[in-house]
Design an enzyme around this catalytic site. Structure first.
Site, mmCIF file in Angstrom:
data_model
loop_
_atom_site.group_PDB
_atom_site.id
_atom_site.type_symbol
_atom_site.label_atom_id
_atom_site.label_comp_id
_atom_site.label_asym_id
_atom_site.label_seq_id
_atom_site.Cartn_x
_atom_site.Cartn_y
_atom_site.Cartn_z
ATOM 1 N N HIS A 1 0.874 -1.185 0.000
ATOM 2 C CA HIS A 1 0.000 0.000 0.000
ATOM 3 C C HIS A 1 0.905 1.226 0.000
ATOM 4 C CE1 HIS A 1 -3.483 -2.479 1.880
ATOM 5 N NE2 HIS A 1 -3.601 -2.407 0.573
ATOM 6 N N GLU B 1 1.667 4.068 2.778
ATOM 7 C CA GLU B 1 2.151 3.679 4.106
ATOM 8 C C GLU B 1 3.683 3.774 4.123
ATOM 9 O OE1 GLU B 1 0.257 -0.186 4.458
ATOM 10 O OE2 GLU B 1 -1.728 0.702 4.216
ATOM 11 N N HIS C 1 2.636 -3.230 6.944
ATOM 12 C CA HIS C 1 1.686 -2.159 6.631
ATOM 13 C C HIS C 1 1.714 -1.126 7.754
ATOM 14 C CE1 HIS C 1 -0.786 -4.243 3.437
ATOM 15 N NE2 HIS C 1 -0.032 -5.235 3.878
ATOM 16 N N GLU D 1 0.856 -3.954 11.352
ATOM 17 C CA GLU D 1 0.314 -2.610 11.130
ATOM 18 C C GLU D 1 1.081 -1.707 12.087
ATOM 19 O OE1 GLU D 1 -1.884 -1.614 8.922
ATOM 20 O OE2 GLU D 1 -3.046 -3.399 8.356
#
Ligand code: ZN
Length: 439
Positions: free
Chosen positions: A177, A180, A301, A376
């Site tokens: 992504h 990020e 991420h 994350e």
């Protein structure tokens, strides 16, 4: 006349440049605090159907917040929905453009020394130059690997770190992504530590495994975030009048079953079919070609401070589910030691209300890799994707701490026992015995 032309050109150009620069002027970031199941469900419905609002984090019962960005035009609507449903919220950034303007991006050139700075973000060219430089600086240990190719024809470049043949592999996938930015940075930091650290545990980890690390697996998107649109998430393939597929909803495992969209304008658009995108197709072929050599797979991420384990559509425990949870929790314990940063370890399905088509599910289900995690990273929605540059180093340090602990705990639970290391020790014992016999 020529002068006049230039003058006209400048007049035409100035508003365009200004518009680009202030693209997110007065966009507001909200932190919403859902309090019951209905709240979470409503937010998930909005995320799946209303492309006006940019969900920076997913509605998950594991977290007591959901971060959403709104344009100045749609703010009133969002606030009305929230108030109408008695949901509490706060504004964390009134104007996110101010945070974007504070971000620094530096260029790395090969004439520099081999170290990156960990207080700034880097462009794709800089990251690739740095990788090339490491290969020159560590011949025979660091090698360039190409994990695939993007829609716009860029190589997905990575680094293999290996101190000999026959070792088990650790695979790290960053930047799928593109907005990020802390993800590629942390992958680069891991590379840097494995090659330069004097810490015995880090050196042992570098020596005992073959490391395959790809900091930027969505290179087109990453370039776009640097050059045109800071908050771009998908790849850059045009689909009708829209652009881009969410590369972490496009893997061929329960594709489009849940938590993904069929609308090409959506940020979680799963694509026209599983592995429809060159990035996911080529990278998955690369991963598959490694056969069963991978012991640990990490997908990096941001943000929310979570460590997630597969699967995205089921909370049912698979064979080594409890081991994976235990190892993950202990790794997150180690992560918290240095700066007190708290992560929650959980299953993707319970964490993000089901999302399928992600890389970790495919790796776990199709390749049966024993340990598969999705990080994350920082933070918990205060700055979100616009993590201030003074948090880059602390974030990367604590991630490295957690990775070493993860390996340590995995071994305690009977995983990641490098057969090469074992053979090496047996060989040394044998050598010692021979030397003794002849003395
Ligand atoms: Zn992500």
């Amino acid at each position: 006349m020529i002068f006049l032309n230039k003058f006209l050109f400048l007049i035409l150009l100035v508003p365009f440049v200004s518009c680009e620069k202030f693209r997110f002027n007065n966009y507001t970031l909200y932190r919403i605090s859902p309090e019951n199941d209905q709240h979470y469900k409503l937010l998930q419905d909005i995320q799946n159907t209303d492309v006006r609002f940019d969900f920076w984090s997913d509605p998950t019962p594991l977290l007591d917040f959901v971060t959403v960005l709104s344009s100045p035009e749609d703010k009133d609507d969002l606030e009305e929905i929230l108030r109408g449903n008695k949901m509490k919220y706060e504004v964390t950034m009134q104007n996110i453009q101010e945070a974007i303007d504070k971000e620094t991006v530096e260029s790395y050139t090969r004439s520099n020394n081999i170290s990156m700075s960990w207080n700034t973000y880097y462009t794709l060219d800089s990251i690739n130059s740095w990788l090339a430089n490491l290969i020159t600086a560590y011949p025979g240990i660091a090698g360039m690997i190409i994990g695939g190719r993007s829609y716009e024809g860029r190589d997905i470049k990575g680094l293999k770190i290996s101190h000999g043949s026959g070792r088990r592999a650790i695979f790290i996938e960053g930047g799928i992504h593109s907005r990020e930015w802390i993800s590629p940075s942390s992958a680069c930091y891991i590379i840097n530590e494995l090659l330069t650290s004097n810490d015995p545990a880090t050196r042992a980890a570098a020596r005992d495994y073959d490391w395959y690390i790809f900091p930027v697996t969505n290179p087109d998107g990453y370039v776009w975030t640097h050059e045109q649109f800071r908050l771009w998430r998908k790849n850059r393939r045009p689909i009708g009048t829209a652009v881009g597929v969410d590369l972490n909803r496009n893997w061929n495992n329960n594709w489009l079953v849940s938590g993904a969209s069929v609308n090409p304008a959506s940020d979680i658009y799963a694509g026209p079919g599983p592995f429809s995108e060159p990035e996911t197709l080529s990278l998955s072929e690369y991963i598959r070609s490694m056969g069963d050599r991978i012991d640990l797979y990490l997908s990096i991420h941001s943000f929310s401070q979570l460590l997630l384990i597969p699967f995205g559509n089921s909370t049912a425990a698979y064979a080594n589910y409890h081991d994976a949870m235990n190892i993950g929790r202990r790794a997150m314990g180690a992560l918290s030691v240095r700066y007190g940063t708290q992560y929650i370890t959980g299953n993707i399905a319970e964490a993000i209300y089901q999302a399928t088509g992600g890389s970790v599910d495919w790796v776990k289900e199709q390749l049966k890799v024993p340990l598969v995690y999705c990080y994350e990273l920082r933070d918990r929605g205060t700055f979100g994707f616009l993590l201030p540059t003074d948090q880059i180093r602390p974030n990367n340090e604590e991630v490295m701490d957690s990775l070493l602990e993860m390996i340590h705990q995995a071994k305690r639970f009977g995983y990641m026992n490098s057969s090469n290391g074992l053979h090496g020790s047996l060989f040394l014992c044998f050598l010692a015995l021979i030397i003794k016999m002849f003395h």
